[in-house]
Design a protein around this motif. Structure first.
Motif: not given
Length: 264
Positions: A190-196
């Motif tokens: 999630k910190e990497q922006g990989l929500g799904e």
């Protein structure tokens, strides 16, 4: 994701020379005889993990507070073991980049660097996540979770290390334990922006025991005749996992590696 030492771990991976051997009792067996240059690259990776780049003001603060980035040289056997463990786990991660072809952005190492000089955590040390960014929902064919347990020994007999490795991916690898590991991975994704994708990684809980989960035991020791690591594949317990690997690292000078990691 490896935020530090990326270039150094990639250099290890670029020079990785893992060779496949005959399978044994359901395990794919592999080995890498590291060279002195490989050990030098491992030392560089370890030091890069701790000696991160800061600005001039923060560099001055560390000097003022008398904080040595690499820490004090190991003076106890346990401290030396923990330092060696960090370095060997970085080498193991490099093999995952090379052998499994997992990108550094998709590798997670929850135990490096160790928070305590007196303890080396057991269990899974390297986690690789391979997800199709165009897919939603449950895990599909071609997606993969790579679970890597790493241990080393400086003893002449490697059977104890082998037993611990097998235990770490069998008795100790409960769904409750894996859930906690995946929570950590989920947060970092999630910190990497990989929500799904971060949420989808939890679906691997239902994939244990399928080809979508690769198990890798990495054992490191000094080359023969200093240790009998090369005898261990024939002693492995039968594996019921569809994708299990026993990867041997022969590391010259392993017993004194800690002296290179943190020079006196």
């Amino acid at each position: 994701m490896l935020p530090h030492a990326r270039d150094e771990v990639q250099a290890l991976a670029d020079n990785c020379a893992v060779v496949s051997l005959e399978s044994n009792n359901g395990w794919d067996v592999e080995q890498w005889h590291l060279t002195d240059d490989d050990v030098t690259r491992a030392v560089a990776a370890y030091q890069a993990i701790l000696s991160i780049s800061l600005d001039d003001e923060l560099d001055a603060l560390l000097v003022e507070l008398e904080i040595d980035r690499l820490g004090p040289p190991p003076v106890t056997k346990q401290h030396a073991k923990v330092a060696r463990a960090d370095a060997i786990e970085l080498v193991a991660a490099a093999t995952v980049v090379s052998v499994e072809q997992t990108h550094l952005d998709n590798l997670y190492m929850p135990n490096v660097p160790k928070m305590s000089e007196a303890k080396s955590d057991s269990g899974i040390d390297v986690i690789g996540v391979e997800l199709d960014p165009t897919t939603t929902g449950p895990i599909v064919a071609g997606e993969r979770l790579i679970l890597v347990s790493v241990k080393h020994t400086i003893q002449k007999h490697a059977s104890g290390m082998r037993d611990l490795l097998e235990k770490s991916v069998d008795d100790d690898l409960t769904l409750a334990y894996l859930y906690r590991q995946l929570i950590t991975v989920n947060g970092r994704m999630k910190e990497q922006g990989l929500g799904e994708g971060a949420n989808r990684v939890m679906h691997f809980l239902g994939q244990v025991g399928t080809p979508n989960v690769r198990i890798v035991c990495v054992g490191a020791a000094s080359p023969t005749p200093a240790c009998n690591l090369d005898d261990q594949p024939s002693l492995l317990s039968p594996s019921n996992k569809p994708d299990a690997h026993f990867r041997m690292l022969f590391v010259p000078g392993l017993e004194t590696l800690h002296d290179q990691l943190v020079p006196k």
